[in-house]
Design a protein around this motif. Structure first.
Motif, mmCIF file in Angstrom:
data_model
loop_
_atom_site.group_PDB
_atom_site.id
_atom_site.type_symbol
_atom_site.label_atom_id
_atom_site.label_comp_id
_atom_site.label_asym_id
_atom_site.label_seq_id
_atom_site.Cartn_x
_atom_site.Cartn_y
_atom_site.Cartn_z
ATOM 1 N N ASN A 88 -47.624 -32.673 87.908
ATOM 2 C CA ASN A 88 -47.183 -32.448 86.535
ATOM 3 C C ASN A 88 -47.870 -31.290 85.803
ATOM 4 O OD1 ASN A 88 -48.051 -33.259 83.545
ATOM 5 N ND2 ASN A 88 -45.903 -33.767 83.823
ATOM 6 N N SER B 245 -52.884 -39.599 85.334
ATOM 7 C CA SER B 245 -54.086 -40.127 86.008
ATOM 8 C C SER B 245 -55.329 -39.292 85.786
ATOM 9 C CB SER B 245 -53.820 -40.179 87.514
ATOM 10 O OG SER B 245 -53.886 -38.862 88.050
ATOM 11 N N ASN C 235 -60.524 -36.127 93.366
ATOM 12 C CA ASN C 235 -60.054 -37.424 92.878
ATOM 13 C C ASN C 235 -59.419 -38.223 94.013
ATOM 14 O OD1 ASN C 235 -57.530 -36.277 93.233
ATOM 15 N ND2 ASN C 235 -57.127 -35.996 91.060
ATOM 16 N N ASP D 115 -40.179 -39.092 87.853
ATOM 17 C CA ASP D 115 -40.105 -38.762 86.438
ATOM 18 C C ASP D 115 -38.659 -38.476 86.032
ATOM 19 O OD1 ASP D 115 -40.509 -37.796 83.872
ATOM 20 O OD2 ASP D 115 -42.128 -36.435 84.369
ATOM 21 N N GLU E 137 -55.373 -19.107 89.378
ATOM 22 C CA GLU E 137 -54.535 -19.849 90.335
ATOM 23 C C GLU E 137 -53.422 -18.994 90.935
ATOM 24 O OE1 GLU E 137 -53.479 -23.987 89.598
ATOM 25 O OE2 GLU E 137 -55.072 -24.082 88.110
ATOM 26 N N ASN F 285 -51.658 -35.696 91.807
ATOM 27 C CA ASN F 285 -52.456 -36.834 92.260
ATOM 28 C C ASN F 285 -51.534 -37.936 92.775
ATOM 29 O OD1 ASN F 285 -54.555 -38.542 92.777
ATOM 30 N ND2 ASN F 285 -55.118 -38.891 90.628
ATOM 31 N N ASN G 86 -49.369 -48.408 90.814
ATOM 32 C CA ASN G 86 -48.466 -47.927 91.860
ATOM 33 C C ASN G 86 -48.735 -48.538 93.237
ATOM 34 O OD1 ASN G 86 -46.461 -46.426 90.584
ATOM 35 N ND2 ASN G 86 -47.935 -44.782 90.179
ATOM 36 N N TYR H 54 -46.787 -30.837 97.661
ATOM 37 C CA TYR H 54 -46.564 -31.738 96.518
ATOM 38 C C TYR H 54 -47.058 -31.027 95.266
ATOM 39 C CZ TYR H 54 -46.945 -35.531 93.155
ATOM 40 O OH TYR H 54 -46.822 -36.303 92.025
ATOM 41 N N ILE I 240 -55.076 -27.601 95.592
ATOM 42 C CA ILE I 240 -55.485 -26.731 94.483
ATOM 43 C C ILE I 240 -55.622 -27.653 93.294
ATOM 44 C CG2 ILE I 240 -54.905 -24.711 93.095
ATOM 45 C CD1 ILE I 240 -53.168 -23.711 95.339
ATOM 46 N N ASP I 241 -56.833 -27.872 92.842
ATOM 47 C CA ASP I 241 -57.055 -28.900 91.826
ATOM 48 C C ASP I 241 -58.386 -28.634 91.134
ATOM 49 O OD1 ASP I 241 -55.472 -31.857 91.630
ATOM 50 O OD2 ASP I 241 -57.393 -31.740 90.583
ATOM 51 N N ARG J 286 -57.258 -19.024 80.898
ATOM 52 C CA ARG J 286 -56.043 -18.362 81.371
ATOM 53 C C ARG J 286 -55.031 -18.233 80.238
ATOM 54 N NH1 ARG J 286 -55.116 -23.541 84.932
ATOM 55 N NH2 ARG J 286 -53.997 -24.731 83.398
ATOM 56 N N SER K 102 -50.031 -41.607 91.546
ATOM 57 C CA SER K 102 -48.855 -41.498 90.687
ATOM 58 C C SER K 102 -47.544 -41.782 91.385
ATOM 59 C CB SER K 102 -48.809 -40.108 90.038
ATOM 60 O OG SER K 102 -48.903 -39.118 91.016
HETATM 61 N N1 LIG Z 1 -45.899 -46.456 87.769
HETATM 62 C C1 LIG Z 1 -45.709 -45.272 87.208
HETATM 63 N N2 LIG Z 1 -46.021 -44.169 87.890
HETATM 64 C C2 LIG Z 1 -45.828 -42.968 87.350
HETATM 65 C C3 LIG Z 1 -45.291 -42.838 86.047
HETATM 66 C C4 LIG Z 1 -44.972 -44.016 85.344
HETATM 67 O O1 LIG Z 1 -44.506 -43.984 84.183
HETATM 68 N N3 LIG Z 1 -45.199 -45.212 85.954
HETATM 69 N N4 LIG Z 1 -45.085 -41.600 85.512
HETATM 70 C C5 LIG Z 1 -44.819 -40.542 86.436
HETATM 71 C C6 LIG Z 1 -44.821 -39.239 85.773
HETATM 72 S S1 LIG Z 1 -43.808 -39.073 84.440
HETATM 73 C C7 LIG Z 1 -45.526 -38.195 86.212
HETATM 74 S S2 LIG Z 1 -45.305 -36.670 85.506
HETATM 75 C C8 LIG Z 1 -46.422 -38.354 87.377
HETATM 76 C C9 LIG Z 1 -47.639 -37.458 87.384
HETATM 77 O O2 LIG Z 1 -48.007 -37.345 88.686
HETATM 78 P P1 LIG Z 1 -49.013 -36.233 89.207
HETATM 79 O O3 LIG Z 1 -48.677 -34.921 88.662
HETATM 80 O O4 LIG Z 1 -49.119 -36.386 90.667
HETATM 81 O O5 LIG Z 1 -50.362 -36.788 88.594
HETATM 82 P P2 LIG Z 1 -51.290 -36.398 87.387
HETATM 83 O O6 LIG Z 1 -51.962 -37.624 87.017
HETATM 84 O O7 LIG Z 1 -50.550 -35.655 86.365
HETATM 85 O O8 LIG Z 1 -52.347 -35.508 88.151
HETATM 86 C C10 LIG Z 1 -52.503 -34.178 87.904
HETATM 87 C C11 LIG Z 1 -53.442 -33.531 88.897
HETATM 88 O O9 LIG Z 1 -53.598 -32.177 88.486
HETATM 89 C C12 LIG Z 1 -54.972 -31.848 88.389
HETATM 90 N N5 LIG Z 1 -55.064 -30.798 87.363
HETATM 91 C C13 LIG Z 1 -55.172 -30.914 86.037
HETATM 92 N N6 LIG Z 1 -55.205 -29.701 85.460
HETATM 93 C C14 LIG Z 1 -55.100 -28.794 86.444
HETATM 94 C C15 LIG Z 1 -55.065 -27.384 86.489
HETATM 95 O O10 LIG Z 1 -55.140 -26.702 85.474
HETATM 96 N N7 LIG Z 1 -54.926 -26.815 87.709
HETATM 97 C C16 LIG Z 1 -54.854 -27.532 88.845
HETATM 98 N N8 LIG Z 1 -54.700 -26.884 89.993
HETATM 99 N N9 LIG Z 1 -54.905 -28.867 88.841
HETATM 100 C C17 LIG Z 1 -55.010 -29.481 87.667
HETATM 101 C C18 LIG Z 1 -55.660 -33.147 88.098
HETATM 102 O O11 LIG Z 1 -57.008 -33.110 88.483
HETATM 103 C C19 LIG Z 1 -54.826 -34.133 88.920
HETATM 104 O O12 LIG Z 1 -55.284 -34.164 90.253
HETATM 105 O O13 LIG Z 1 -46.822 -39.722 87.493
HETATM 106 C C20 LIG Z 1 -45.720 -40.541 87.668
HETATM 107 N N10 LIG Z 1 -46.133 -41.859 88.055
#
Ligand SMILES: Nc1nc2c(c(=O)[nH]1)N[C@H]1C(S)=C(S)[C@@H](COP(=O)(O)OP(=O)(O)OC[C@H]3O[C@@H](n4cnc5c(=O)[nH]c(N)nc54)[C@H](O)[C@@H]3O)O[C@H]1N2
Ligand SMILES: Nc1nc2c(c(=O)[nH]1)N[C@H]1C(S)=C(S)[C@@H](COP(=O)(O)OP(=O)(O)OC[C@H]3O[C@@H](n4cnc5c(=O)[nH]c(N)nc54)[C@H](O)[C@@H]3O)O[C@H]1N2
Ligand code: SF4
Ligand SMILES: [Mo]
Length: 741
Positions: free
Chosen positions: A107, A622, A427, A138, A475, A398, A708, A104, A422-423, A445, A402
């Motif tokens: 974003n 998140s 969380n 998304d 990374e 996450n 969610n 997985y 990798i995070d 970086r 999400s």
């Molecule tokens: N109900 C509902 N749900 C949604 C949405 C909505 O509008 N409504 N929007 C959706 C959308 S558009 C998106 S993009 C998704 C996002 O969904 P996800 O990408 O799954 O969630 P994020 O909250 O962006 O979590 C990002 C993760 O990356 C980690 N992280 C941050 N920076 C770095 C880094 O530099 N390196 C590494 N390795 N990890 C890092 C954080 O600690 C976190 O665990 O959620 C979706 N979910």
């Protein structure tokens, strides 16, 4: 004084703002907007400033973690962590085959050169069909529609905000989100400039968002009915003889078929569905057609819904029919300096994109661009049989917060045989992992927006060198080491040698073709020119050299405020990569789905409440809720409800409500406001930081509720597999007894 100033692009959202960062003796002193940045000219938002807090956050991981015999995640060395992965992951591969290991990708990977360039190496090494990402919660519908129409994954028309006279926005709130599939720092300034030059801004949203407040017109629209509205506009254009694609007509296929599909979607037919009067729809269509230069732009509200691909397609059908596609002030195609598929290969036609090359095992949902809908992840973990997912690798994601039906996914994650994340935090998701591998601070970086310059309102290139030495393994090295491990090369493969192979292969690809500046060049000579760079910098340098502007990474290094490559230029037909060499206005799969939309015209609402989301300026999905400067102040995670509905259901401002859907229930504080339309409630996503085992102290003190838990994983847009996160049927009631989670 050892104080130094560095210039960097903010990696937190799609706006790509330039930052001026003052550093003293290894400490970040201050973050400001870079007044000389060629694109953002000094603009920044509160999140940009919070990069200091993120860099310093004591909860941000600085060492790998491995689950010990007592079941606790404890600090470990990199070698120990990789030994644990070898011991846990390889048996899953041996027992269950490649598909037993799912990935997985979240974003932040789209904002991270390491993940963009080396994530695919890991995916290839694993070779599993079970690839998931945040894209299917998304923008997947927009990518499917764009690929069908124009031939590649990111050939998305971008509204030419700075030159348009008329902008129609559906389901986007760039004043909070800072823009998406629309890279443009300072959207408020740009929208105000549009109005100041006499232009018009029209917004369709079930909420009177901050963007709607800036607009000339805001129309409440019932969630999930954008495709109906857009067909109503098409029907009006047809009926009133306003279809005028102009010079674009000769490059279009299926124009008559697309317009004919609007039959039956008259403004009168769609009005009761959308909640917008027929006369208004006609007027809006006429004004759009009559504007000298206009653009229609749809974003997440039009994607994460029942008719996501149809709505995304119709946005650009309207742009074509009004003569606004590919012209100044209309919806245009960027030409990025690096990595853009629609600048590669033979200009003007291509192979297009094949969807559904494989399907998910349990529900049979089709693959898009090599991934499966994340709404299927839980069932793929739970359901026994060949190809059952037994291990998961998350990269900057996450999904526990999400993606839909978090309760089910949380239990599924807990049942895995092995999980690696990798995070940068422990969380809601990574607390389930057996091994957590940290990435370095984003300031440690190099940064280049390989993805977002392909979606930008101007052509810009800007490189940010690392500001600090990485505290942990970069990374890209972690991804390569993992890739080598799953490829059977052991847990301590020679990462540098692997990287040499990857670079050589990338150069071979660029030199092999018959088009582009490197075509026919000698591989060794090109590799020599890239020396002594390694890793993502070398691959980026290669992509710049292979790109359309004759740039190298050294050119970008010499321009710390970025290089402005000018406003967007018309690109049709050169940018097309469809097999026909035309814009496909009526792709077969999309045409077939119109029947589903037609059937929904007769659906009755019957007082049913539906849930939509929203975004807050000081939040980022998140993961930025652990930064005090962003979460202080009144709680952001509330449910907006219209006063009439509050009265109807006995909901009281400030008191908790229970919201129940087919998937689950949450309790959330009520905020009564007429900024949301009657019949609709709104809760932001990305909250619910009260999970046991998370290690985010600030977030835990501001937990909020996880919306969610309510999203139903069985509801997807069929063409893209994208989750339906807006327009979720819910019941709302005051909380009378404590929730049972
Ligand atoms: N109900 C509902 N749900 C949604 C949405 C909505 O509008 N409504 N929007 C959706 C959308 S558009 C998106 S993009 C998704 C996002 O969904 P996800 O990408 O799954 O969630 P994020 O909250 O962006 O979590 C990002 C993760 O990356 C980690 N992280 C941050 N920076 C770095 C880094 O530099 N390196 C590494 N390795 N990890 C890092 C954080 O600690 C976190 O665990 O959620 C979706 N979910
Ligand atoms: N501050 C902040 N910025 C962010 C993020 C964040 O979490 N916080 N997330 C980033 C990410 S990953 C993304 S993808 C982008 C998203 O960027 P945007 O697409 O601008 O997202 P939102 O701000 O959620 O705006 C979506 C709007 O759609 C409306 N809406 C909901 N359902 C419907 C519908 O059916 N039809 C219509 N017409 N409207 C509807 C909602 O009320 C909301 O106002 O933002 C990015 N930027
Ligand atoms: S708008 Fe986006 S890119 Fe600009 S400072 Fe804020 S988070 Fe960073
Ligand atoms: Mo997103």
């Amino acid at each position: 004084m050892s104080e130094q100033t560095a210039f960097r692009t903010c990696p937190l959202c799609e706006a790509t703002c330039g930052l001026e960062i003052t550093v003293d003796d290894g400490e970040v002193v201050k973050v400001r907007g870079d007044a000389d940045d060629v694109f953002s000219h000094g603009f920044l938002c509160p999140k940009g400033v919070s990069l200091k807090a993120l860099h310093e956050d004591p909860d941000r991981l600085r060492t790998p973690l491995v689950r010990n015999a007592a079941g606790e995640l404890e600090p470990a060395s990199w070698d120990e962590a990789f030994a644990a992965i070898e011991a846990g992951l390889l048996p899953v591969l041996e027992r269950g085959g490649r598909n037993a290991v799912a990935t997985y990708i979240g974003n932040p990977s789209a904002h991270n050169l390491d993940a963009l360039l080396y994530g695919r190496v890991l995916l290839k090494a694993i070779g599993s069909q079970n690839v998931f990402s945040a894209s299917t919660v998304d923008q997947m519908p927009k990518q499917v529609a764009a690929a069908e129409m124009f031939g590649t994954i990111l050939s998305v028309p971008i509204p030419d905000i700075d030159r348009t006279d008329h902008l129609l926005i559906l389901g986007a709130n760039p004043l909070a989100s800072n823009g998406s599939l629309l890279t443009a720092p300072d959207m408020r300034g740009r929208l105000r400039a549009l109005r100041a030059r006499g232009g018009k801004l029209v917004v369709f949203d079930p909420r009177r968002s901050r963007t709607a407040e800036e607009a000339d017109e805001h129309h409440f629209i019932r969630p999930g009915t954008d495709a109906h509205l857009l067909f109503g506009i098409v029907a009006t254009l047809v009926e009133e003889d306003l279809v005028a694609p102009g010079p674009l007509a000769e490059h279009c296929a299926g124009l008559d078929e697309a317009t004919a599909l609007s039959a039956g979607f008259t403004p009168e037919a769609v009005a009761p569905v959308c909640g917008i009067e027929a006369g208004e729809i006609r007027r809006i269509a006429r004004e759009l057609a009559g504007a000298p230069r206009a653009a229609v732009y749809g974003r997440i509200g039009t994607c994460t819904q029942e008719f996501g691909t149809l709505a995304s397609w119709l946005v650009d059908v309207v742009n074509v029919l009004t003569g606004n596609l590919d012209r100044e002030g209309g919806a245009m195609f960027p030409m990025a300096a690096a990595g853009q598929p629609n600048t590669r290969g033979e200009p003007g036609r291509g192979r297009g994109v094949q969807f559904g090359r494989w399907a998910s095992r349990v529900r049979g949902l089709g693959e898009t661009f090599g991934e499966l809908p994340v709404s299927c992840l839980s069932e793929e973990i739970e359901t026994p049989g060949e190809g059952q997912v037994r291990a998961l690798i998350t990269i900057a994601g996450n999904p526990a917060l999400s993606t839909p039906n978090s309760a089910r996914l949380g239990a599924a994650l807990q049942s895995l045989d092995f999980m690696v994340s990798i995070d940068i935090y422990v969380n809601e998701t990574t607390r389930h992992a057996d091994v957590v591998l940290p990435g370095p601070s984003t300031l440690a970086r190099g940064h280049y927006d390989l993805a977002f310059y392909q979606l930008s309102i101007r052509n810009v290139a800007n490189w940010s060198p690392p500001l600090f030495e990485p505290e942990v393994e970069p990374e890209w090295r972690t991804l390569l080491r993992l890739a080598a491990l799953v490829a059977g090369q052991g847990s301590d493969a020679d990462v540098d040698a692997f990287d040499e192979l990857i670079a050589a292969e990338a150069v071979r690809r660029e030199t092999a073709g018959s088009h582009g500046p490197l075509a026919g060049r000698d591989v060794a000579a090109v590799l020599g020119e890239l020396e002594p760079r390694v890793g993502p910098e070398r691959l980026l340098d290669l992509q710049l050299r292979a790109g359309p502007y004759d740039l190298t990474l050294a050119d970008l290094e010499a321009a710390p405020h970025g290089i402005d490559l000018g406003p967007l230029q018309p690109r049709v037909p050169e940018m097309l990569r469809t097999p026909s060499g035309r814009i496909e206005l009526a792709p077969a799969a999309i045409v077939a789905d119109v029947e589903r939309l037609r059937a929904s015209l007769s659906r009755h609402v019957n007082g049913q409440m539906v849930l939509v989301g929203r975004r807050h300026l000081r939040s980022n999905n998140s993961w930025m809720h652990n930064l005090e400067p962003l979460v202080r102040g009144p709680a952001a995670c509330t449910m907006h409800v219209h006063p009439e509905d509050a009265e109807r259901f006995g909901l009281i401002d400030g008191e908790p409500a229970r919201v129940t859907s087919a998937a689950g229930a949450v309790d959330v504080p009520v905020e009564v406001t007429d900024a949301v339309m009657a019949g609709v409630v709104s809760i932001p996503h990305g909250w619910g930081h009260d999970a046991e085992g998370s290690r985010m102290g600030v977030a835990a003190a501001h937990p909020g509720s996880n919306s969610n838990l309510l999203a139903d994983e069985s509801q997807v847009d069929p063409l893209s597999g994208n989750a339906v996160l807006n327009g979720i049927p819910v019941e709302v009631a005051p909380v009378r007894e404590p929730a049972t989670a």
